[in-house]
Design a protein around this motif. Structure first.
Motif, PDB file in Angstrom:
ATOM      1  N   GLY A  56      12.968  11.047  -1.105  1.00 49.77           N
ATOM      2  CA  GLY A  56      13.050  10.456   0.267  1.00 49.77           C
ATOM      3  C   GLY A  56      12.666   9.015   0.596  1.00 49.77           C
ATOM      4  O   GLY A  56      12.166   8.462  -0.679  1.00 49.77           O
ATOM      5  N   PRO A  57      12.741   8.442   1.553  1.00 51.08           N
ATOM      6  CA  PRO A  57      12.584   6.899   1.800  1.00 51.08           C
ATOM      7  C   PRO A  57      11.197   6.727   2.010  1.00 51.08           C
ATOM      8  O   PRO A  57      10.121   7.504   1.973  1.00 51.08           O
ATOM      9  N   PRO A  58      10.738   5.405   1.931  1.00 48.45           N
ATOM     10  CA  PRO A  58       9.288   5.197   2.288  1.00 48.45           C
ATOM     11  C   PRO A  58       8.746   5.746   3.404  1.00 48.45           C
ATOM     12  O   PRO A  58       9.411   5.959   4.331  1.00 48.45           O
ATOM     13  N   GLU A  59       7.331   5.741   3.686  1.00 49.70           N
ATOM     14  CA  GLU A  59       6.865   6.113   4.596  1.00 49.70           C
ATOM     15  C   GLU A  59       5.537   5.186   5.040  1.00 49.70           C
ATOM     16  O   GLU A  59       4.707   5.067   4.408  1.00 49.70           O
ATOM     17  N   ASP A  60       6.234   4.028   6.118  1.00 52.25           N
ATOM     18  CA  ASP A  60       5.291   3.116   6.354  1.00 52.25           C
ATOM     19  C   ASP A  60       4.505   3.441   7.423  1.00 52.25           C
ATOM     20  O   ASP A  60       4.785   4.445   8.355  1.00 52.25           O
ATOM     21  N   GLU A  61       3.653   2.397   7.928  1.00 54.06           N
ATOM     22  CA  GLU A  61       3.001   2.461   9.026  1.00 54.06           C
ATOM     23  C   GLU A  61       3.724   2.165  10.199  1.00 54.06           C
ATOM     24  O   GLU A  61       4.751   1.365  10.112  1.00 54.06           O
ATOM     25  N   GLU A  62       3.528   2.810  11.479  1.00 48.27           N
ATOM     26  CA  GLU A  62       4.452   2.591  12.568  1.00 48.27           C
ATOM     27  C   GLU A  62       4.730   1.243  13.001  1.00 48.27           C
ATOM     28  O   GLU A  62       5.895   0.772  13.108  1.00 48.27           O
ATOM     29  N   GLU A  63       3.642   0.430  12.906  1.00 47.36           N
ATOM     30  CA  GLU A  63       3.761  -0.768  13.292  1.00 47.36           C
ATOM     31  C   GLU A  63       4.652  -1.801  12.415  1.00 47.36           C
ATOM     32  O   GLU A  63       4.933  -2.791  12.597  1.00 47.36           O
ATOM     33  N   ASP A  64       4.698  -1.345  10.823  1.00 47.00           N
ATOM     34  CA  ASP A  64       5.472  -2.089  10.061  1.00 47.00           C
ATOM     35  C   ASP A  64       7.019  -2.079   9.952  1.00 47.00           C
ATOM     36  O   ASP A  64       7.378  -2.731   9.317  1.00 47.00           O
ATOM     37  N   PHE A  98       0.708  -1.116   0.105  1.00 44.64           N
ATOM     38  CA  PHE A  98       0.010   0.036  -0.073  1.00 44.64           C
ATOM     39  C   PHE A  98       0.925   1.181  -0.053  1.00 44.64           C
ATOM     40  O   PHE A  98       0.393   2.226  -0.566  1.00 44.64           O
ATOM     41  N   ASN A  99       2.003   1.200   0.611  1.00 47.26           N
ATOM     42  CA  ASN A  99       3.023   2.198   0.756  1.00 47.26           C
ATOM     43  C   ASN A  99       3.995   2.487  -0.166  1.00 47.26           C
ATOM     44  O   ASN A  99       4.694   3.470  -0.201  1.00 47.26           O
ATOM     45  N   HIS A 100       4.067   1.615  -1.096  1.00 49.00           N
ATOM     46  CA  HIS A 100       5.091   2.080  -2.332  1.00 49.00           C
ATOM     47  C   HIS A 100       4.649   2.952  -2.942  1.00 49.00           C
ATOM     48  O   HIS A 100       3.489   3.476  -3.184  1.00 49.00           O
ATOM     49  N   SER A 101       5.498   3.740  -3.428  1.00 49.00           N
ATOM     50  CA  SER A 101       5.547   5.115  -4.201  1.00 49.00           C
ATOM     51  C   SER A 101       6.518   5.420  -5.129  1.00 49.00           C
ATOM     52  O   SER A 101       7.350   4.199  -5.716  1.00 49.00           O
ATOM     53  N   MET A 102       6.775   6.411  -5.598  1.00 50.06           N
ATOM     54  CA  MET A 102       7.914   6.891  -6.428  1.00 50.06           C
ATOM     55  C   MET A 102       8.185   8.103  -5.989  1.00 50.06           C
ATOM     56  O   MET A 102       7.494   8.800  -5.448  1.00 50.06           O
TER      57      MET A 102
END
Length: 214
Positions: A163-171, A92-96
């Motif tokens: 910048g880097p990925p922005e994941d959910e805190e629990e991930d 879900f948090n993959h991006s470009m």
């Protein structure tokens, strides 16, 4: 500063928006291909094409018979640079990572001979700096077959992600690799036209864009 209109106001990820006109120039000046969005016969059409910028005017060109250049009405022109894939821990948090610009407006057909040459020079130099002075000028017949549009940069938006990925805190604790896969575009070695009738070296303005192989 860039204009603020309903079409240029970001609804999501507002932190990626840029309001500086210099940011707009930087995205446009670094590009080679834009996508021209028009409406033809009630249906949308998006055409990739070359372009050039002179101050606050974006120039586009093509055949006088091109449907996209004869559509009339408002258009949307976009330029996008893909700088990397952002691989997150969750799909879900993959991006470009990217830089993009969108320009809205109603272009005008350029009829003034001097402005037409200025526009064609800008388009040529956008693709190959130094080539306008190295190549033969267009003939009257070629100019007659070429349509040039001028689009003001009065309504535009710029969006940039870095910048880097922005994941959910629990991930963040998951044993899954995450990061950025950068993308770099480079020029290869020039390939001389086999139809050349003279043994000429590659011009400096062309050769200087290549990266030596180490």
């Amino acid at each position: 500063m860039l204009s603020t209109t309903p079409r240029t106001t970001l609804g999501r990820a507002k932190n990626r928006g840029r309001s500086s006109r210099e940011d707009l120039y930087a995205v446009l000046d670094a590009g080679l291909v834009c996508h021209l969005g028009v409406v033809v016969g009630g249906a949308p059409m998006v055409v990739p094409t070359g372009y050039g910028r002179v101050d606050d005017t974006l120039y586009l060109h093509g055949s006088t018979g091109a449907t996209s250049l004869r559509a009339g009405g408002e258009v949307c022109v976009t330029v996008t640079h893909l700088d990397g894939l952002v691989l997150a821990r969750s799909s879900f948090n993959h991006s470009m990572n990217y830089r993009c610009a969108m320009v809205y407006g109603t272009p005008r057909l350029v009829k003034d001979p001097e402005e037409r040459l200025t526009a064609l020079r800008a388009i040529t130099e956008q693709l190959a700096p130094g080539q306008w002075d190295a190549a033969r000028r267009p003939t009257a017949k070629e100019l007659a077959a070429t349509a040039v549009l001028a689009l003001p940069l009065s309504e535009a938006s710029v969006k940039i992600r870095q910048g880097p990925p922005e994941d959910e805190e629990e991930d963040y604790a998951l044993p899954i690799w995450a990061g950025v896969l950068p993308l770099h575009q480079v020029w290869g070695a020039p390939e001389t036209d086999p139809a050349m009738t003279a043994d000429l070296p590659v011009p400096d303005h062309v050769a200087s864009r290549t990266i030596p192989v180490r």
